[in-house]
Design a protein around this motif. Structure first.
Motif, PDB file in Angstrom:
ATOM      1  N   THR A   1       0.866  -1.187   0.000  1.00 33.14           N
ATOM      2  CA  THR A   1       0.000   0.000   0.000  1.00 33.14           C
ATOM      3  C   THR A   1       0.900   1.234   0.000  1.00 33.14           C
ATOM      4  O   THR A   1       2.128   1.126   0.174  1.00 33.14           O
ATOM      5  CB  THR A   1      -0.905   0.024   1.253  1.00 33.14           C
TER       6      THR A   1
ATOM      7  N   SER B   1      -1.740  -0.875   6.875  1.00 34.89           N
ATOM      8  CA  SER B   1      -2.395  -1.198   5.597  1.00 34.89           C
ATOM      9  C   SER B   1      -3.779  -0.552   5.533  1.00 34.89           C
ATOM     10  O   SER B   1      -4.150   0.042   4.512  1.00 34.89           O
ATOM     11  CB  SER B   1      -2.545  -2.717   5.437  1.00 34.89           C
TER      12      SER B   1
ATOM     13  N   ASN C   1      -3.568   3.235   5.200  1.00 34.30           N
ATOM     14  CA  ASN C   1      -3.101   3.616   3.863  1.00 34.30           C
ATOM     15  C   ASN C   1      -4.205   3.474   2.822  1.00 34.30           C
ATOM     16  O   ASN C   1      -4.381   4.340   1.959  1.00 34.30           O
ATOM     17  CB  ASN C   1      -1.899   2.748   3.457  1.00 34.30           C
ATOM     18  N   ILE C   2      -4.955   2.364   2.897  1.00 35.38           N
ATOM     19  CA  ILE C   2      -6.025   2.139   1.913  1.00 35.38           C
ATOM     20  C   ILE C   2      -7.091   3.229   2.039  1.00 35.38           C
ATOM     21  O   ILE C   2      -7.636   3.696   1.033  1.00 35.38           O
ATOM     22  CB  ILE C   2      -6.629   0.723   2.088  1.00 35.38           C
TER      23      ILE C   2
ATOM     24  N   ASN D   1      -5.492   6.060   0.295  1.00 36.08           N
ATOM     25  CA  ASN D   1      -5.110   5.827  -1.098  1.00 36.08           C
ATOM     26  C   ASN D   1      -5.465   4.380  -1.450  1.00 36.08           C
ATOM     27  O   ASN D   1      -4.791   3.451  -0.996  1.00 36.08           O
ATOM     28  CB  ASN D   1      -3.596   6.066  -1.236  1.00 36.08           C
TER      29      ASN D   1
ATOM     30  N   SER E   1      -5.092   2.516  -4.004  1.00 40.93           N
ATOM     31  CA  SER E   1      -4.265   1.717  -4.921  1.00 40.93           C
ATOM     32  C   SER E   1      -3.389   0.745  -4.140  1.00 40.93           C
ATOM     33  O   SER E   1      -2.641   1.155  -3.243  1.00 40.93           O
ATOM     34  CB  SER E   1      -3.351   2.621  -5.747  1.00 40.93           C
ATOM     35  N   VAL E   2      -3.490  -0.540  -4.493  1.00 38.54           N
ATOM     36  CA  VAL E   2      -2.695  -1.563  -3.805  1.00 38.54           C
ATOM     37  C   VAL E   2      -2.106  -2.518  -4.831  1.00 38.54           C
ATOM     38  O   VAL E   2      -2.519  -2.556  -5.993  1.00 38.54           O
ATOM     39  CB  VAL E   2      -3.547  -2.376  -2.793  1.00 38.54           C
TER      40      VAL E   2
ATOM     41  N   VAL F   1     -10.189  -6.228  -2.503  1.00 45.01           N
ATOM     42  CA  VAL F   1      -9.372  -5.687  -3.598  1.00 45.01           C
ATOM     43  C   VAL F   1     -10.034  -6.034  -4.932  1.00 45.01           C
ATOM     44  O   VAL F   1     -10.191  -7.220  -5.273  1.00 45.01           O
ATOM     45  CB  VAL F   1      -7.946  -6.281  -3.571  1.00 45.01           C
TER      46      VAL F   1
END
Ligand SMILES: Cc1cc2nc3c(=O)[nH]c(=O)nc-3n(C[C@H](O)[C@H](O)[C@H](O)COP(=O)(O)O)c2cc1C
Length: 156
Positions: free
Chosen positions: A22, A55, A58-59, A62, A64-65, A117
């Protein structure tokens, strides 16, 4: 959107660990291992947040992973790039999409969030030996990795 094909799903089922990458709000990258993960049909990869506060944060900042997993013996895996969403355990959606995932963890390991995801790109990961030594068959590759990692396969 990319689909989790049968081949990808079979490897997800056979993999013991994935790595979730992440990016924080300030651009700092983060990667950590997750053992509890599974496919939600072709549509999504689900990962259990049991102890992954960075994690999750962060998600939220943002989505995007990138997630990767490999079979260290066959030396093959997949890289899944996607958009992630965090679903709280007490949100009815968590059980609706993640009952199987939650069942893999609980009651011993309570799930705090389901990380869902949606893949946008899925790519094969192969050890260089597949390109540099294409003559090597699966039996030889397995024999070599068992030897390299000091593992003896269980008799069946
Ligand atoms: C083998 C292994 C499996 C793990 N499986 C999970 C898991 O399924 N879910 C989870 O939340 N944490 C799991 N962890 C713990 C996290 O990787 C660890 O708490 C990490 O520091 C979380 O980092 P993060 O907050 O940056 O995501 C596992 C750790 C190891 C070593």
């Amino acid at each position: 959107m990319a689909k989790l094909t049968e081949a990808v799903r079979a490897d997800i089922d056979a993999s013991v660990l994935c790595w979730l990458a992440t990016v924080g709000a300030d651009g700092t990258p983060n990667v950590s291992p997750k053992e509890i993960f599974c496919a939600e049909g072709e549509a999504a990869l689900l990962i259990a947040d049991i102890a992954s506060p960075v994690s999750v944060a962060n998600i939220r900042a943002n989505p995007s992973v990138c997630v990767s997993f490999v079979d260290v013996f066959r030396q093959l895996g997949w890289k899944i790039v996607g958009e992630a969403r965090v679903i709280a355990r007490d949100d009815p959606e968590a059980m609706r999409v993640g009952a199987a995932l939650i069942g893999m963890a609980e009651p011993d390991y309570p799930v705090r969030h389901v990380i869902r995801v949606t893949p946008t790109k899925i790519a094969r990961i192969r050890a260089p030996s597949y390109v540099l030594h294409p003559e090597m068959d699966e039996a030889e590759r397995l024999a070599r990795t068992y030897r390299a990692y000091g593992v003896r396969p269980a008799a069946r």
